[in-house]
Design a protein around this motif. Structure first.
Motif, PDB file in Angstrom:
ATOM      1  N   ARG A  13       0.868  -1.269  -0.169  1.00 41.74           N
ATOM      2  CA  ARG A  13       0.078   0.020   0.015  1.00 41.74           C
ATOM      3  C   ARG A  13       0.912   1.199  -0.020  1.00 41.74           C
ATOM      4  NH1 ARG A  13      -3.924  -2.982   3.716  1.00 41.74           N
ATOM      5  NH2 ARG A  13      -5.788  -3.352   2.211  1.00 41.74           N
ATOM      6  N   ARG A  14       2.033   1.197   0.604  1.00 35.82           N
ATOM      7  CA  ARG A  14       2.929   2.305   0.605  1.00 35.82           C
ATOM      8  C   ARG A  14       3.329   2.455  -0.795  1.00 35.82           C
ATOM      9  NH1 ARG A  14       6.027   0.114   5.175  1.00 35.82           N
ATOM     10  NH2 ARG A  14       4.906   0.902   7.152  1.00 35.82           N
ATOM     11  N   GLU A  15       3.683   1.456  -1.670  1.00 36.78           N
ATOM     12  CA  GLU A  15       4.113   1.588  -3.045  1.00 36.78           C
ATOM     13  C   GLU A  15       2.907   2.150  -3.842  1.00 36.78           C
ATOM     14  OE1 GLU A  15       7.097   0.607  -4.607  1.00 36.78           O
ATOM     15  OE2 GLU A  15       7.691   0.927  -2.732  1.00 36.78           O
ATOM     16  N   LEU A  16       1.641   1.790  -3.611  1.00 40.62           N
ATOM     17  CA  LEU A  16       0.632   2.564  -4.196  1.00 40.62           C
ATOM     18  C   LEU A  16       0.534   4.002  -3.942  1.00 40.62           C
ATOM     19  CD1 LEU A  16      -2.298  -0.126  -3.726  1.00 40.62           C
ATOM     20  CD2 LEU A  16      -0.714  -0.136  -5.536  1.00 40.62           C
ATOM     21  N   LYS A  17       0.559   4.360  -2.809  1.00 39.68           N
ATOM     22  CA  LYS A  17       0.617   5.705  -2.305  1.00 39.68           C
ATOM     23  C   LYS A  17       1.759   6.530  -2.863  1.00 39.68           C
ATOM     24  CE  LYS A  17       0.289   8.769   1.628  1.00 39.68           C
ATOM     25  NZ  LYS A  17       0.076   9.051   2.876  1.00 39.68           N
ATOM     26  N   ARG A  18       2.867   5.751  -3.028  1.00 39.61           N
ATOM     27  CA  ARG A  18       4.050   6.265  -3.528  1.00 39.61           C
ATOM     28  C   ARG A  18       3.856   6.680  -5.060  1.00 39.61           C
ATOM     29  NH1 ARG A  18       9.271   5.213  -5.544  1.00 39.61           N
ATOM     30  NH2 ARG A  18       8.820   3.036  -5.489  1.00 39.61           N
ATOM     31  N   HIS A  19       3.080   5.896  -5.718  1.00 38.24           N
ATOM     32  CA  HIS A  19       2.796   6.010  -7.240  1.00 38.24           C
ATOM     33  C   HIS A  19       1.594   6.675  -7.405  1.00 38.24           C
ATOM     34  CE1 HIS A  19       5.851   2.811  -7.339  1.00 38.24           C
ATOM     35  NE2 HIS A  19       6.162   3.431  -8.483  1.00 38.24           N
ATOM     36  N   LYS A  20       0.907   7.253  -6.316  1.00 37.78           N
ATOM     37  CA  LYS A  20      -0.269   8.041  -6.657  1.00 37.78           C
ATOM     38  C   LYS A  20      -1.446   7.161  -7.243  1.00 37.78           C
ATOM     39  CE  LYS A  20       1.633  12.562  -6.804  1.00 37.78           C
ATOM     40  NZ  LYS A  20       2.866  11.993  -6.434  1.00 37.78           N
ATOM     41  N   LEU A  21      -1.720   6.037  -6.815  1.00 37.90           N
ATOM     42  CA  LEU A  21      -2.417   4.842  -7.132  1.00 37.90           C
ATOM     43  C   LEU A  21      -3.541   4.764  -6.150  1.00 37.90           C
ATOM     44  CD1 LEU A  21       0.043   2.292  -8.755  1.00 37.90           C
ATOM     45  CD2 LEU A  21      -1.709   3.746  -9.906  1.00 37.90           C
ATOM     46  N   ASP A  22      -4.798   4.427  -6.607  1.00 34.28           N
ATOM     47  CA  ASP A  22      -5.760   4.050  -5.839  1.00 34.28           C
ATOM     48  C   ASP A  22      -6.088   2.491  -5.560  1.00 34.28           C
ATOM     49  OD1 ASP A  22      -6.755   6.876  -5.530  1.00 34.28           O
ATOM     50  OD2 ASP A  22      -7.246   6.878  -7.542  1.00 34.28           O
ATOM     51  N   GLY A  23      -5.385   1.857  -6.410  1.00 30.61           N
ATOM     52  CA  GLY A  23      -5.796   0.258  -6.196  1.00 30.61           C
ATOM     53  C   GLY A  23      -4.623  -0.443  -7.262  1.00 30.61           C
ATOM     54  N   LEU A  24      -4.811  -2.054  -7.060  1.00 35.43           N
ATOM     55  CA  LEU A  24      -3.982  -2.641  -7.835  1.00 35.43           C
ATOM     56  C   LEU A  24      -4.654  -4.120  -8.039  1.00 35.43           C
ATOM     57  CD1 LEU A  24      -1.187  -3.682  -9.143  1.00 35.43           C
ATOM     58  CD2 LEU A  24      -0.634  -4.343  -6.646  1.00 35.43           C
ATOM     59  N   LEU A  25      -4.748  -4.334  -9.247  1.00 36.37           N
ATOM     60  CA  LEU A  25      -5.266  -5.558  -9.812  1.00 36.37           C
ATOM     61  C   LEU A  25      -4.137  -6.609  -9.919  1.00 36.37           C
ATOM     62  CD1 LEU A  25      -7.454  -7.725 -10.941  1.00 36.37           C
ATOM     63  CD2 LEU A  25      -7.301  -6.530 -13.218  1.00 36.37           C
ATOM     64  N   VAL A  26      -4.086  -7.588  -8.979  1.00 32.49           N
ATOM     65  CA  VAL A  26      -3.043  -8.367  -8.697  1.00 32.49           C
ATOM     66  C   VAL A  26      -3.473  -9.887  -9.692  1.00 32.49           C
ATOM     67  CG1 VAL A  26      -1.591  -9.885  -7.200  1.00 32.49           C
ATOM     68  CG2 VAL A  26      -2.533  -7.708  -6.512  1.00 32.49           C
ATOM     69  N   THR A  27      -2.873 -10.113 -10.787  1.00 35.45           N
ATOM     70  CA  THR A  27      -3.148 -11.199 -11.519  1.00 35.45           C
ATOM     71  C   THR A  27      -2.041 -12.383 -11.274  1.00 35.45           C
ATOM     72  OG1 THR A  27      -2.290 -10.172 -13.206  1.00 35.45           O
ATOM     73  CG2 THR A  27      -4.417 -10.202 -12.870  1.00 35.45           C
ATOM     74  N   ALA A  96      -3.800   0.151 -10.958  1.00 29.70           N
ATOM     75  CA  ALA A  96      -2.727  -0.404 -11.653  1.00 29.70           C
ATOM     76  C   ALA A  96      -3.093  -2.007 -11.731  1.00 29.70           C
ATOM     77  CB  ALA A  96      -1.305  -0.312 -10.859  1.00 29.70           C
ATOM     78  N   PHE A  97      -2.666  -2.516 -13.014  1.00 30.21           N
ATOM     79  CA  PHE A  97      -2.750  -3.943 -13.304  1.00 30.21           C
ATOM     80  C   PHE A  97      -1.245  -4.502 -13.444  1.00 30.21           C
ATOM     81  CE2 PHE A  97      -3.603  -2.048 -17.468  1.00 30.21           C
ATOM     82  CZ  PHE A  97      -2.627  -2.596 -18.219  1.00 30.21           C
ATOM     83  N   GLU A  98      -1.096  -5.597 -13.206  1.00 26.39           N
ATOM     84  CA  GLU A  98       0.256  -6.052 -13.478  1.00 26.39           C
ATOM     85  C   GLU A  98       0.340  -6.754 -14.972  1.00 26.39           C
ATOM     86  OE1 GLU A  98       1.462  -8.293  -9.397  1.00 26.39           O
ATOM     87  OE2 GLU A  98      -0.089  -9.494 -10.359  1.00 26.39           O
ATOM     88  N   ALA A  99       1.112  -5.902 -15.655  1.00 27.58           N
ATOM     89  CA  ALA A  99       1.327  -5.970 -17.007  1.00 27.58           C
ATOM     90  C   ALA A  99       1.904  -7.181 -17.442  1.00 27.58           C
ATOM     91  CB  ALA A  99       2.248  -4.826 -17.686  1.00 27.58           C
ATOM     92  N   ASP A 100       2.845  -7.793 -16.527  1.00 26.43           N
ATOM     93  CA  ASP A 100       3.610  -9.119 -16.850  1.00 26.43           C
ATOM     94  C   ASP A 100       2.752 -10.163 -16.858  1.00 26.43           C
ATOM     95  OD1 ASP A 100       6.150  -8.029 -17.266  1.00 26.43           O
ATOM     96  OD2 ASP A 100       6.548  -7.980 -15.018  1.00 26.43           O
ATOM     97  N   THR A 101       1.386 -10.286 -16.025  1.00 30.90           N
ATOM     98  CA  THR A 101       0.662 -11.090 -16.062  1.00 30.90           C
ATOM     99  C   THR A 101      -0.982 -11.273 -16.573  1.00 30.90           C
ATOM    100  OG1 THR A 101       0.296 -10.749 -13.727  1.00 30.90           O
ATOM    101  CG2 THR A 101       1.744 -12.195 -14.065  1.00 30.90           C
ATOM    102  N   LEU A 102      -1.234 -10.042 -16.886  1.00 23.36           N
ATOM    103  CA  LEU A 102      -2.512  -9.973 -17.557  1.00 23.36           C
ATOM    104  C   LEU A 102      -2.205  -9.517 -19.041  1.00 23.36           C
ATOM    105  CD1 LEU A 102      -5.567  -9.495 -16.714  1.00 23.36           C
ATOM    106  CD2 LEU A 102      -5.142  -7.037 -16.816  1.00 23.36           C
ATOM    107  N   LEU A 125       5.325  -3.753  -8.439  1.00 20.50           N
ATOM    108  CA  LEU A 125       4.498  -3.099  -7.050  1.00 20.50           C
ATOM    109  C   LEU A 125       4.636  -4.166  -6.250  1.00 20.50           C
ATOM    110  CD1 LEU A 125       1.681  -0.968  -8.700  1.00 20.50           C
ATOM    111  CD2 LEU A 125       3.764  -0.411  -7.671  1.00 20.50           C
ATOM    112  N   VAL A 126       4.503  -5.427  -6.337  1.00 20.33           N
ATOM    113  CA  VAL A 126       4.579  -6.504  -5.214  1.00 20.33           C
ATOM    114  C   VAL A 126       5.641  -7.143  -4.988  1.00 20.33           C
ATOM    115  CG1 VAL A 126       3.416  -8.729  -4.479  1.00 20.33           C
ATOM    116  CG2 VAL A 126       1.796  -6.944  -5.515  1.00 20.33           C
ATOM    117  N   GLU A 127       6.568  -7.048  -6.307  1.00 18.75           N
ATOM    118  CA  GLU A 127       7.934  -7.859  -6.238  1.00 18.75           C
ATOM    119  C   GLU A 127       8.850  -7.037  -5.375  1.00 18.75           C
ATOM    120  OE1 GLU A 127       5.664  -9.548  -9.720  1.00 18.75           O
ATOM    121  OE2 GLU A 127       5.990  -7.651  -8.878  1.00 18.75           O
TER     122      GLU A 127
END
Length: 253
Positions: A13-27, A96-102, A125-127
């Motif tokens: 969540r800190r990473e999301l805040k740092r990148h000014k994101l409101d959410g992350l789709l994890v695939t 954000a969405f994970e470009a490597d897996t979606l 973002l998770v890695e």
């Protein structure tokens, strides 16, 4: 929710805040398991600053509730996640969405179902959190290393002339399960004689003969964490040339 999962979510969540994101789709399934504890083969998660939702199909209703008690579980009837994802991101701005897996096709589909959301491709973002292992992860890695080590050395104790590469590989696999592995990290590789020079040899029905080089490459999975061990043996007593070759490789390492 365990303290370990809570700490992981806080970091991402800190990473999301740092990148000014409101959410992350994890695939990516490794990332889904890392953030929720869910170990099924298929599913997605949506992480926001306040909550995490886990989307699974009918096969995993009970498993998701048991393994991911801290997540809001959303059930879908089949493998079509679009409506559930749209529900989970409703009201969010930049997601954000994970470009490597979606896949590109799925990304377009989610964008069409949630046109009010600003979808942003992302990587790592998770890695970035997964790179630093906590005490629980280190223990799991050690257990995975122990499982493959016990399996290989136990199988070698049963080795005899005439045993095939495939038979030895099967014995290693059997012993890994008995040592606590939930799965192989990859297909166990066994090669003997001239085949041991191959860089990635799958086991064959070739019989292992006295004096043969024997190459073994195996790994175990424990709670999602993987080990990888490569060992070289000689069936019987190594001759002077084999010992010299081994010493040269050892010195190079």
């Amino acid at each position: 929710m365990t303290g370990t999962l809570r700490s992981r979510l806080t970091h991402v969540r800190r990473e999301l805040k740092r990148h000014k994101l409101d959410g992350l789709l994890v695939t990516g399934m490794a990332n889904v398991r890392y953030l929720t504890g869910f170990s099924g083969s298929q599913g997605m998660a949506v992480l926001t600053p306040e909550a995490i939702a886990l989307v699974v199909d009918f096969r995993y209703f009970a498993q998701a509730a048991s393994e991911a008690p801290g997540a809001r579980v959303i059930h879908v009837a089949g493998a079509h996640y679009g409506a559930a994802i749209a529900e989970a991101v409703q009201g969010l701005g930049r997601v954000a969405f994970e470009a490597d897996t979606l896949s590109y096709a799925d990304a377009l589909a989610y964008q069409s179902l949630s046109p009010e959301v600003d979808w942003v491709p992302s990587r790592g973002l998770v890695e970035t959190s997964r790179m630093v292992k906590d005490a629980h992860e280190i223990a799991r890695l050690r257990a995975a290393g122990h499982a493959v080590s016990e399996a290989v050395m136990g199988a070698i104790a049963t080795l005899h002339a005439g045993m095939t590469e495939r038979e030895l590989a099967a014995e290693i696999d059997r012993r890994m399960r008995l040592a606590g592995a939930e799965a192989n990290a990859f297909e166990t590789l066994v090669a003997s004689g001239a085949r041991s020079a191959l860089p990635h040899p799958y086991p064959s029905d070739q019989a292992i003969a006295p004096g043969d080089w024997l190459l073994i490459d195996a790994g175990a999975v424990v709670d999602g964490y993987r080990s990888d061990m490569t060992r070289t043996f000689v069936l019987g007593k190594p001759d002077p040339r084999q010992r010299l070759v081994w010493e040269c490789v050892y010195a190079a390492m």
